[in-house]
Scaffold this motif. Structure first.
Motif, PDB file in Angstrom:
ATOM      1  N   THR A 192      49.173  61.552  44.720  1.00 29.64           N
ATOM      2  CA  THR A 192      48.949  62.508  43.642  1.00 29.64           C
ATOM      3  C   THR A 192      47.489  62.932  43.666  1.00 29.64           C
ATOM      4  O   THR A 192      46.589  62.093  43.729  1.00 29.64           O
ATOM      5  N   VAL A 193      47.275  64.248  43.630  1.00 31.82           N
ATOM      6  CA  VAL A 193      45.934  64.823  43.585  1.00 31.82           C
ATOM      7  C   VAL A 193      45.716  65.341  42.168  1.00 31.82           C
ATOM      8  O   VAL A 193      46.529  66.112  41.658  1.00 31.82           O
ATOM      9  N   TYR A 194      44.655  64.876  41.533  1.00 34.93           N
ATOM     10  CA  TYR A 194      44.293  65.343  40.195  1.00 34.93           C
ATOM     11  C   TYR A 194      43.187  66.372  40.363  1.00 34.93           C
ATOM     12  O   TYR A 194      42.192  66.114  41.051  1.00 34.93           O
ATOM     13  N   LEU A 195      43.371  67.546  39.760  1.00 36.01           N
ATOM     14  CA  LEU A 195      42.419  68.629  39.971  1.00 36.01           C
ATOM     15  C   LEU A 195      42.307  69.514  38.743  1.00 36.01           C
ATOM     16  O   LEU A 195      43.166  69.497  37.862  1.00 36.01           O
ATOM     17  N   LYS A 196      41.225  70.269  38.726  1.00 40.80           N
ATOM     18  CA  LYS A 196      41.020  71.295  37.706  1.00 40.80           C
ATOM     19  C   LYS A 196      40.736  72.600  38.434  1.00 40.80           C
ATOM     20  O   LYS A 196      40.008  72.614  39.422  1.00 40.80           O
ATOM     21  N   THR A 197      41.320  73.681  37.957  1.00 34.38           N
ATOM     22  CA  THR A 197      40.982  74.986  38.514  1.00 34.38           C
ATOM     23  C   THR A 197      39.849  75.607  37.706  1.00 34.38           C
ATOM     24  O   THR A 197      39.198  76.538  38.168  1.00 34.38           O
ATOM     25  N   ASP A 198      39.608  75.084  36.505  1.00 35.34           N
ATOM     26  CA  ASP A 198      38.471  75.465  35.660  1.00 35.34           C
ATOM     27  C   ASP A 198      37.694  74.170  35.395  1.00 35.34           C
ATOM     28  O   ASP A 198      38.226  73.237  34.788  1.00 35.34           O
ATOM     29  N   PRO A 199      36.438  74.101  35.842  1.00 34.63           N
ATOM     30  CA  PRO A 199      35.703  72.842  35.689  1.00 34.63           C
ATOM     31  C   PRO A 199      35.505  72.434  34.225  1.00 34.63           C
ATOM     32  O   PRO A 199      35.243  71.271  33.941  1.00 34.63           O
ATOM     33  N   LYS A 200      35.670  73.359  33.294  1.00 35.17           N
ATOM     34  CA  LYS A 200      35.484  73.039  31.878  1.00 35.17           C
ATOM     35  C   LYS A 200      36.776  72.586  31.200  1.00 35.17           C
ATOM     36  O   LYS A 200      36.770  72.226  30.027  1.00 35.17           O
ATOM     37  N   ALA A 201      37.885  72.601  31.925  1.00 38.54           N
ATOM     38  CA  ALA A 201      39.168  72.154  31.362  1.00 38.54           C
ATOM     39  C   ALA A 201      39.049  70.687  30.972  1.00 38.54           C
ATOM     40  O   ALA A 201      38.393  69.901  31.656  1.00 38.54           O
ATOM     41  N   SER A 202      39.689  70.313  29.866  1.00 37.23           N
ATOM     42  CA  SER A 202      39.567  68.932  29.395  1.00 37.23           C
ATOM     43  C   SER A 202      40.430  67.963  30.195  1.00 37.23           C
ATOM     44  O   SER A 202      40.054  66.818  30.401  1.00 37.23           O
ATOM     45  N   GLU A 203      41.603  68.395  30.645  1.00 41.64           N
ATOM     46  CA  GLU A 203      42.517  67.519  31.375  1.00 41.64           C
ATOM     47  C   GLU A 203      42.828  68.098  32.759  1.00 41.64           C
ATOM     48  O   GLU A 203      43.038  69.300  32.897  1.00 41.64           O
ATOM     49  N   PRO A 204      42.893  67.233  33.778  1.00 37.77           N
ATOM     50  CA  PRO A 204      43.258  67.726  35.116  1.00 37.77           C
ATOM     51  C   PRO A 204      44.758  67.966  35.242  1.00 37.77           C
ATOM     52  O   PRO A 204      45.545  67.415  34.488  1.00 37.77           O
ATOM     53  N   GLU A 205      45.122  68.788  36.208  1.00 38.84           N
ATOM     54  CA  GLU A 205      46.519  68.992  36.587  1.00 38.84           C
ATOM     55  C   GLU A 205      46.858  67.949  37.647  1.00 38.84           C
ATOM     56  O   GLU A 205      45.985  67.490  38.375  1.00 38.84           O
ATOM     57  N   SER A 206      48.128  67.595  37.757  1.00 33.02           N
ATOM     58  CA  SER A 206      48.590  66.644  38.772  1.00 33.02           C
ATOM     59  C   SER A 206      49.423  67.398  39.802  1.00 33.02           C
ATOM     60  O   SER A 206      50.360  68.113  39.436  1.00 33.02           O
ATOM     61  N   TRP A 207      49.096  67.209  41.064  1.00 31.01           N
ATOM     62  CA  TRP A 207      49.846  67.794  42.173  1.00 31.01           C
ATOM     63  C   TRP A 207      50.232  66.675  43.127  1.00 31.01           C
ATOM     64  O   TRP A 207      49.448  65.755  43.360  1.00 31.01           O
ATOM     65  N   THR A 208      51.426  66.752  43.673  1.00 33.66           N
ATOM     66  CA  THR A 208      51.856  65.730  44.619  1.00 33.66           C
ATOM     67  C   THR A 208      51.865  66.278  46.040  1.00 33.66           C
ATOM     68  O   THR A 208      52.133  67.460  46.261  1.00 33.66           O
ATOM     69  N   VAL A 209      51.555  65.399  46.956  1.00 33.24           N
ATOM     70  CA  VAL A 209      51.674  65.678  48.387  1.00 33.24           C
ATOM     71  C   VAL A 209      52.693  64.674  48.900  1.00 33.24           C
ATOM     72  O   VAL A 209      52.508  63.464  48.763  1.00 33.24           O
ATOM     73  N   LEU A 210      53.779  65.200  49.443  1.00 32.21           N
ATOM     74  CA  LEU A 210      54.879  64.370  49.908  1.00 32.21           C
ATOM     75  C   LEU A 210      55.193  64.716  51.353  1.00 32.21           C
ATOM     76  O   LEU A 210      55.283  65.894  51.704  1.00 32.21           O
ATOM     77  N   ILE A 211      55.333  63.694  52.176  1.00 36.49           N
ATOM     78  CA  ILE A 211      55.811  63.872  53.549  1.00 36.49           C
ATOM     79  C   ILE A 211      57.044  62.989  53.661  1.00 36.49           C
ATOM     80  O   ILE A 211      56.965  61.775  53.462  1.00 36.49           O
ATOM     81  N   ASP A 212      58.183  63.610  53.962  1.00 39.59           N
ATOM     82  CA  ASP A 212      59.417  62.833  54.051  1.00 39.59           C
ATOM     83  C   ASP A 212      59.525  62.141  55.406  1.00 39.59           C
ATOM     84  O   ASP A 212      58.648  62.277  56.265  1.00 39.59           O
ATOM     85  N   ASP A 213      60.610  61.407  55.612  1.00 40.00           N
ATOM     86  CA  ASP A 213      60.783  60.630  56.848  1.00 40.00           C
ATOM     87  C   ASP A 213      60.949  61.513  58.086  1.00 40.00           C
ATOM     88  O   ASP A 213      60.863  61.031  59.211  1.00 40.00           O
ATOM     89  N   LEU A 214      61.170  62.819  57.891  1.00 43.09           N
ATOM     90  CA  LEU A 214      61.277  63.751  59.019  1.00 43.09           C
ATOM     91  C   LEU A 214      59.956  64.474  59.296  1.00 43.09           C
ATOM     92  O   LEU A 214      59.866  65.292  60.195  1.00 43.09           O
TER      93      LEU A 214
END
Length: 156
Positions: free
Chosen positions: A124-146
């Motif tokens: 999970t990558v926690y990020l902000k697209t606006d540095p002044k935002a109070s809470e980060p967004e959560s994004w997942t990076v998934l690589i399956d078995d294929l």
């Protein structure tokens, strides 16, 4: 311990781990690194002939690299475990993140041990697209078995 001996120990403790003029082992622009998951694939014919190996295997690394404007590029690497030590098998910036110009605040693996029993990768990558935002967004990076890579907003 005499004051001179204590001063000598302090000076030696402050000496950098690399010689002057050498580049540091990790660039100062690297802000987060997660190593987790694993992959396996059949060795190519040339590899089988020279090394006798039937399978190539290794693990994944997800790296946030700070850019001059404060945003980050997120890179995904496939690291091959070889007899000579780890070797980068592939490396690429994840365009989904590059398009957002994010301020990465953290990267975490699926579990704290970093150990998985199934091939693939999840972080999970926690990020902000606006540095002044109070809470980060959560994004997942998934690589399956294929080996299919998915980057998407986390759903909790």
């Amino acid at each position: 311990m005499t004051p001179a001996a204590a001063l000598t120990l302090f000076v030696l403790a402050c000496v950098p781990a690399y010689a002057a003029g050498d580049s540091p082992p990790v660039a100062e622009t690297v802000t987060f690194v997660v190593s987790t998951g694993f992959w396996e694939e059949p060795a190519e014919e040339a590899d089988k002939d020279t090394a006798g190996a039937q399978t190539r295997r290794g693990y994944y690394k997800l790296i946030a690299v700070r850019q001059a404007d404060g945003t980050a590029e997120v890179h995904l690497q496939q690291i091959e475990a070889t007899a000579e030590g780890p070797k980068i098998a592939s490396s690429a910036a994840l365009e989904e993140f590059s398009a957002m110009k994010p301020y990465v605040t953290d990267i975490r693996p699926e579990n704290l041990s970093g150990i998985t029993t199934q091939p693939g990768f999840f972080a999970t990558v926690y990020l902000k697209t606006d540095p002044k935002a109070s809470e980060p967004e959560s994004w997942t990076v998934l690589i399956d078995d294929l080996g299919e890579i998915k980057v998407e907003r986390a759903t909790n």
